[in-house]
Write a protein that holds these residues in place. Structure first.
Motif, PDB file in Angstrom:
ATOM      1  N   LEU B  61     -11.835  -9.217  21.022  1.00 34.60           N
ATOM      2  CA  LEU B  61     -11.240  -7.937  21.417  1.00 34.60           C
ATOM      3  C   LEU B  61     -10.200  -7.459  20.413  1.00 34.60           C
ATOM      4  CD1 LEU B  61     -10.723  -8.683  25.215  1.00 34.60           C
ATOM      5  CD2 LEU B  61     -12.476  -7.217  24.201  1.00 34.60           C
ATOM      6  N   LEU B  62      -9.804  -8.336  19.535  1.00 31.42           N
ATOM      7  CA  LEU B  62      -8.759  -7.976  18.576  1.00 31.42           C
ATOM      8  C   LEU B  62      -9.397  -7.340  17.345  1.00 31.42           C
ATOM      9  CD1 LEU B  62      -6.611 -11.192  19.023  1.00 31.42           C
ATOM     10  CD2 LEU B  62      -6.358  -8.957  20.146  1.00 31.42           C
ATOM     11  N   VAL B  63      -9.551  -6.051  17.406  1.00 31.86           N
ATOM     12  CA  VAL B  63     -10.241  -5.305  16.367  1.00 31.86           C
ATOM     13  C   VAL B  63      -9.528  -5.470  15.027  1.00 31.86           C
ATOM     14  CG1 VAL B  63     -11.030  -3.011  15.692  1.00 31.86           C
ATOM     15  CG2 VAL B  63     -10.988  -3.643  18.094  1.00 31.86           C
ATOM     16  N   ALA B  64      -8.218  -5.500  15.073  1.00 33.06           N
ATOM     17  CA  ALA B  64      -7.446  -5.638  13.834  1.00 33.06           C
ATOM     18  C   ALA B  64      -6.192  -6.444  14.127  1.00 33.06           C
ATOM     19  CB  ALA B  64      -7.069  -4.253  13.309  1.00 33.06           C
ATOM     20  N   THR B  65      -5.661  -7.073  13.114  1.00 34.34           N
ATOM     21  CA  THR B  65      -4.447  -7.862  13.257  1.00 34.34           C
ATOM     22  C   THR B  65      -3.364  -7.235  12.371  1.00 34.34           C
ATOM     23  OG1 THR B  65      -5.092  -9.232  11.394  1.00 34.34           O
ATOM     24  CG2 THR B  65      -5.762  -9.988  13.579  1.00 34.34           C
ATOM     25  N   PRO B  66      -2.087  -7.533  12.650  1.00 37.48           N
ATOM     26  CA  PRO B  66      -1.022  -7.048  11.767  1.00 37.48           C
ATOM     27  C   PRO B  66      -1.259  -7.481  10.316  1.00 37.48           C
ATOM     28  CG  PRO B  66      -0.087  -7.893  13.800  1.00 37.48           C
ATOM     29  CD  PRO B  66      -1.549  -8.216  13.846  1.00 37.48           C
ATOM     30  N   GLU B  67      -1.790  -8.677  10.124  1.00 38.17           N
ATOM     31  CA  GLU B  67      -2.036  -9.177   8.763  1.00 38.17           C
ATOM     32  C   GLU B  67      -3.059  -8.280   8.060  1.00 38.17           C
ATOM     33  OE1 GLU B  67      -2.122 -11.147  11.593  1.00 38.17           O
ATOM     34  OE2 GLU B  67      -0.039 -11.676  11.147  1.00 38.17           O
ATOM     35  N   MET B  68      -4.103  -7.928   8.800  1.00 37.84           N
ATOM     36  CA  MET B  68      -5.133  -7.071   8.209  1.00 37.84           C
ATOM     37  C   MET B  68      -4.539  -5.721   7.838  1.00 37.84           C
ATOM     38  SD  MET B  68      -7.568  -4.611   8.803  1.00 37.84           S
ATOM     39  CE  MET B  68      -8.826  -4.445  10.053  1.00 37.84           C
ATOM     40  N   PHE B  69      -3.718  -5.162   8.721  1.00 41.58           N
ATOM     41  CA  PHE B  69      -3.087  -3.876   8.406  1.00 41.58           C
ATOM     42  C   PHE B  69      -2.228  -4.000   7.143  1.00 41.58           C
ATOM     43  CE2 PHE B  69      -4.133  -2.334  12.657  1.00 41.58           C
ATOM     44  CZ  PHE B  69      -4.365  -0.998  12.400  1.00 41.58           C
ATOM     45  N   GLN B  70      -1.536  -5.125   7.023  1.00 43.66           N
ATOM     46  CA  GLN B  70      -0.674  -5.315   5.858  1.00 43.66           C
ATOM     47  C   GLN B  70      -1.526  -5.454   4.604  1.00 43.66           C
ATOM     48  OE1 GLN B  70       2.727  -5.106   5.670  1.00 43.66           O
ATOM     49  NE2 GLN B  70       2.221  -5.115   3.497  1.00 43.66           N
ATOM     50  N   GLN B  71      -2.545  -6.300   4.708  1.00 42.70           N
ATOM     51  CA  GLN B  71      -3.337  -6.629   3.526  1.00 42.70           C
ATOM     52  C   GLN B  71      -4.156  -5.453   3.022  1.00 42.70           C
ATOM     53  OE1 GLN B  71      -6.359  -9.489   3.607  1.00 42.70           O
ATOM     54  NE2 GLN B  71      -5.248 -10.920   2.299  1.00 42.70           N
ATOM     55  N   ARG B  72      -4.858  -4.814   3.953  1.00 42.69           N
ATOM     56  CA  ARG B  72      -5.754  -3.742   3.541  1.00 42.69           C
ATOM     57  C   ARG B  72      -5.042  -2.434   3.296  1.00 42.69           C
ATOM     58  NH1 ARG B  72     -11.497  -3.867   6.689  1.00 42.69           N
ATOM     59  NH2 ARG B  72     -12.079  -5.930   5.924  1.00 42.69           N
ATOM     60  N   PHE B  73      -4.032  -2.172   4.135  1.00 40.53           N
ATOM     61  CA  PHE B  73      -3.465  -0.821   4.144  1.00 40.53           C
ATOM     62  C   PHE B  73      -1.993  -0.788   3.751  1.00 40.53           C
ATOM     63  CE2 PHE B  73      -6.800  -0.825   7.469  1.00 40.53           C
ATOM     64  CZ  PHE B  73      -7.614   0.166   6.976  1.00 40.53           C
ATOM     65  N   ARG B  74      -1.392  -1.967   3.556  1.00 41.37           N
ATOM     66  CA  ARG B  74       0.053  -1.990   3.342  1.00 41.37           C
ATOM     67  C   ARG B  74       0.751  -1.189   4.443  1.00 41.37           C
ATOM     68  NH1 ARG B  74       3.557   0.365  -0.011  1.00 41.37           N
ATOM     69  NH2 ARG B  74       1.976   1.696  -0.960  1.00 41.37           N
ATOM     70  N   ILE B  75       0.352  -1.495   5.669  1.00 43.20           N
ATOM     71  CA  ILE B  75       0.974  -0.877   6.844  1.00 43.20           C
ATOM     72  C   ILE B  75       1.702  -1.979   7.600  1.00 43.20           C
ATOM     73  CG2 ILE B  75       0.465   0.093   9.127  1.00 43.20           C
ATOM     74  CD1 ILE B  75      -1.916   1.545   7.730  1.00 43.20           C
ATOM     75  N   GLU B  76       2.932  -1.701   7.943  1.00 40.07           N
ATOM     76  CA  GLU B  76       3.715  -2.701   8.669  1.00 40.07           C
ATOM     77  C   GLU B  76       3.510  -2.507  10.166  1.00 40.07           C
ATOM     78  OE1 GLU B  76       7.865  -2.554   7.756  1.00 40.07           O
ATOM     79  OE2 GLU B  76       8.355  -4.057   9.269  1.00 40.07           O
TER      80      GLU B  76
END
Lengths: 564, 564
Positions: B61-76
């Protein structure tokens, strides 16, 4: 109270639709269908599945009977009745009753020709041998069934890899036969693009059939032991109990030509938007007519049941005085092959290029994507391969091909409707479609296709394509942004590897004076990379559809080469 | 090189889409997502299926993780971080870090609110008891699973028959629980029309659940033996181990309201076409906002993932200076219930009538049909029930509901696209869709819906509806044109019976001075009869959808009455 007499030549699809509609429009008319065969309105699209025993009983193919036409519609159906001549001046038909063995005349006020298409007979000797079939009629299919059930046919050669060739292959395999599919061109389904049909070709091989592309048959010979020898131009030969010939159809225009009706450039009957021929008292519909293609603007032959039905209905309206226009065709079609489904609407890249339209006024571009047919977090998502063709100038949708195990038809139908309404890739981006995890995604494949294409039209990203990757210009740097394990499994020759997660840190390693072609597995991560690189002043382009499309393209190219 | 700071409140659907798109548009921006919960961008539409163990692992159910947002998008992504106040003058947020137990301020240049919707808490006492759940979060679902797996819950009461209520019912039944579904209104899925949801209600009963319509819950009480007693307003009570409350959601607007942002008439955050709130530095997207309905023209709340994602993406474009406009919503949605699928787009008859639009400027009419989802001659065709709502004036498509086992979503998506492009019933008539016998019909259900509706708009046939059949005006004659065996099995009270095949011979039996309402099983033969009768001077009207629609309507009406 006698009304006009409407005579209809041919009782399948277009003819039957026309007759039924004419009755609804005009209770007074006398309506007669002349059908040279033994059945009216039978389900010819079901013939391969009747051979495969998916459809078990012949009666199921008989969509309507003469009795039903009489009872429901007060329409007279004359079977075994071939119209052999039209006397346009006297508005009379010469009808040959094959059962009674006599000819007679019949007058008409309005005449509708729905003669259909005949199987193309390729220049192969021996096609009249026993055991060679063109799958056009119920008796054909019945005879093939008999060959399988009573004479235990073990093997077949299918000549032609279009709709019928593929469907026959599947159904003969289903019956336990060893099948060799022989196709003259370098791909099956030549109306589609080679990379998009590659999954079908792979499936054929997976199912144990032999696929012979770029292969021409010279002769079929029947041997003393009742086996057939299929001789190829290459000098090789194949042996089988059955040969199926399915190399396409041509419009059945003999009657129209003899009557002096105008034909079109492709040899079909010429009609106007009201389906009226060059004789104002004669209409024509279905596989025999040339119609206008809404995307190319050119005359086209599209022998499919849907348009035939629409045309038949429209001709009846026209005859009954309605102001109607046929909007043309867009070439929506689907073929199933085992668990794969290939669906399309609009012309392929190959067709657009062959017509000189790709770089012409349409200003074509294409994108690829590989979305799941429903949400990835719900079990059972199957991957679709989609190719969307659109105008780079204004985003107008020009064509779509989708192949996959599930969901291909749905997306094709949606985009077919968008095209019908002159829709653009921006419309697809904004489409509001059904979503629950077992039925789709919050961003449906249709939305994704629109978003990816819209990014190109808006100039947010430039795309490069698989066919350029093996021979890029010298100053191009190819960049693989996948994870190390993906890169190790296989990558494009010469690619520099920087995973997306490390790209922002390692960007300085990349040259600003060279074009960078970025790719990942399906084109999404590389899109992110390309967007970032461009904003930092790099000349980045994205490989549309990524390594997965590259693989499809490459396999298709290799498969065609190997077939030489 | 510091860019603007974009702060996003809420990391699910709209918020996550907005953040990712903002990064693609602006590499320089600082992008922060504040999410008060423990997860970012989780698949909340999957929760019922996680309860049902269709989705087996929580991680799915976890479509995305904070790590993925950081790594792919540089989003905190800041989890457990609740934005508790917006200081619009200073453009600052007060953030409560629930993990660290501290509050802090954060400045923004652009703020996006994506707070979502909260479960409506109905006026029922005892909803805070152990064993009572609102299925909104992963921990909720985890706890329900635990109740089933470890504490062996045997029975459940589900309060509310909307999407979540139905999906939870299915999944609890799948887990072996005895389920009672309690709905306050006289039907499940109140956004649809009663006759169209009747197949779902029938399915609920077939699967052994108890459906209680027009039933209100007063209190839930937890007993000494850990069972829950659900007390109804009627005085009755139900007993269960689990109670699920799913009576709908309301926009989460506390933060926006406290900040003095304008709200709309329905209590959602008011936004313009750029998703901008009344504060030009604050945007809002998703379940919390009011958006314009493209058919009714009215503000609406549509808490669905697809529009939320589109809005998030669009808000990012707007923030980054693009000239974008949200086109509004049309209410496309789907729910699966066991083997039944109910899909819709556009408002229902009930909604249009309640808004006073049915007989108003939209000039609504409706037709029903019951086509097979693919060619009838290919095995396995399932019947769809379709209801198309359109303007009698110009044929504009206004709404669709489809229910059946297969093919409902596809036809809804096609018609949703037609509606998006302002399409009419004439467009549906002319649609060129995929056809092969296992995938559709030469006349697809979409075509048929268009043809039937177009006949009405053109005035070729007048329709009457099921709800009039039990109390027709006195001078109306009801005519059943089915076969004798069909008539014997059941017919509308008082109907005269003349099978279609005998109609032309027996027409003289019918009166020309009375209105004749003709029906058959699905409306096709009666359409033929009505066309013939009209041409002979009879005042015939056709019962749209025939005896089958009449049965659906009647069962729905009776079901609602019995529930009293």
């Amino acid at each position: 109270m006698a009304g006009r007499r409407i005579c209809i030549v041919g009782g399948v699809a277009g003819g039957a639709s026309c007759a039924a509609r004419a009755r609804r429009m005009d209770e007074q008319a006398e309506i007669i269908i002349f059908e040279k065969g033994p059945f009216v309105s039978f389900a010819n699209c079901g013939l391969p599945y009747y051979v495969g025993d998916v459809i078990r009983r012949e009666e199921h193919l008989l969509v309507a009977t003469p009795e039903m036409f009489q009872q429901r519609f007060r329409i007279e159906v004359r079977l075994h009745s071939e119209v052999v001549r039209i006397d346009r001046n006297r508005r009379r038909l010469l009808v040959r009753d094959h059962q009674a063995g006599r000819d007679y005349e019949e007058a008409y006020d309005a005449l509708v020709l729905s003669p259909g298409a005949a199987a193309v007979k390729p220049p192969i000797s021996g096609l009249d041998s026993e055991g060679v079939f063109f799958v056009r009629t119920i008796p054909d299919s019945r005879e093939i069934r008999r060959m399988i059930e009573e004479r235990h046919a073990q093997s077949a050669v299918v000549i032609g890899g279009g709709y019928i060739g593929l469907e026959m292959t599947e159904n003969l395999v289903r019956r336990g036969l060893q099948v060799t599919l022989v196709e003259m061109q370098d791909q099956v389904m030549p109306m589609c693009d080679p990379e998009m049909v590659w999954p079908l070709q792979e499936t054929l091989r997976d199912k144990g059939t032999t696929l012979r592309l770029k292969t021409q048959v010279k002769a079929v010979e029947r041997n003393a032991d009742e086996a057939l020898t299929v001789r190829l131009h290459s000098g090789e030969s194949l042996t089988a109990n059955l040969v199926i010939v399915a190399v396409g159809v041509r419009p059945e225009v003999q009657l129209a030509r003899d009557a002096g009706l105008a034909l079109g450039p492709l040899g079909g009957i010429r009609v106007n938007e009201r389906m009226q021929t060059s004789d104002p008292f004669i209409w024509a519909v279905g596989d025999a007519v040339e119609v206008s293609h809404v995307i190319t603007g050119l005359e086209t032959l599209l022998p499919l049941a849907g348009p035939a039905n629409r045309q038949g209905r429209l001709a009846a309206d026209a005859i009954c005085g309605r102001d109607v226009r046929f909007r043309g065709v867009q070439g929506t079609a689907v073929v199933g092959l085992f668990d794969q489904v290939l669906a399309m609407t609009g012309p392929s890249e190959r067709v657009l290029k062959s017509l000189g339209l790709w770089n012409g006024p349409l200003d074509c571009e294409k994108i690829y994507l590989h979305p799941g047919h429903h949400a990835s977090y719900y079990p059972g998502a199957e991957t679709l391969a989609m190719k969307l063709i659109f105008s780079k100038r204004d985003g107008k949708i020009l064509g779509l091909q989708v192949v996959g195990k599930k969901g291909a038809v749905r997306r094709t139908d949606v985009i077919a409707m968008a095209m019908q309404k002159g829709g653009t890739v921006f419309d697809l981006e904004e489409a509001e479609l059904c979503y629950a995890p077992q039925f789709g995604s919050a961003k449906d494949p249709v939305n994704l296709a629109g978003m990816i294409a819209a990014n190109v039209v808006r100039g947010d990203v430039e795309v490069v394509h698989a066919e350029s990757m093996d021979r890029p210009p010298e100053d191009v740097l190819i960049l693989d942004v996948r994870e190390p394990f993906e890169y190790r499994r296989g990558h494009i020759a010469g690619a520099v590897h920087i995973p997306l997660g490390a790209l922002r840190q390692r960007m300085a390693e990349l040259p600003k004076d060279r074009e960078i072609w970025v790719y990942c597995y399906v084109g999404q991560r590389s899109y992110l990379a390309a967007r970032a690189l461009r904003q930092y002043g790099y000349r980045a382009k994205n490989l549309s559809g990524g390594y997965r499309t590259y693989t499809m393209w490459r396999q298709a190219a290799q498969g065609a080469d190997n077939a030489l």
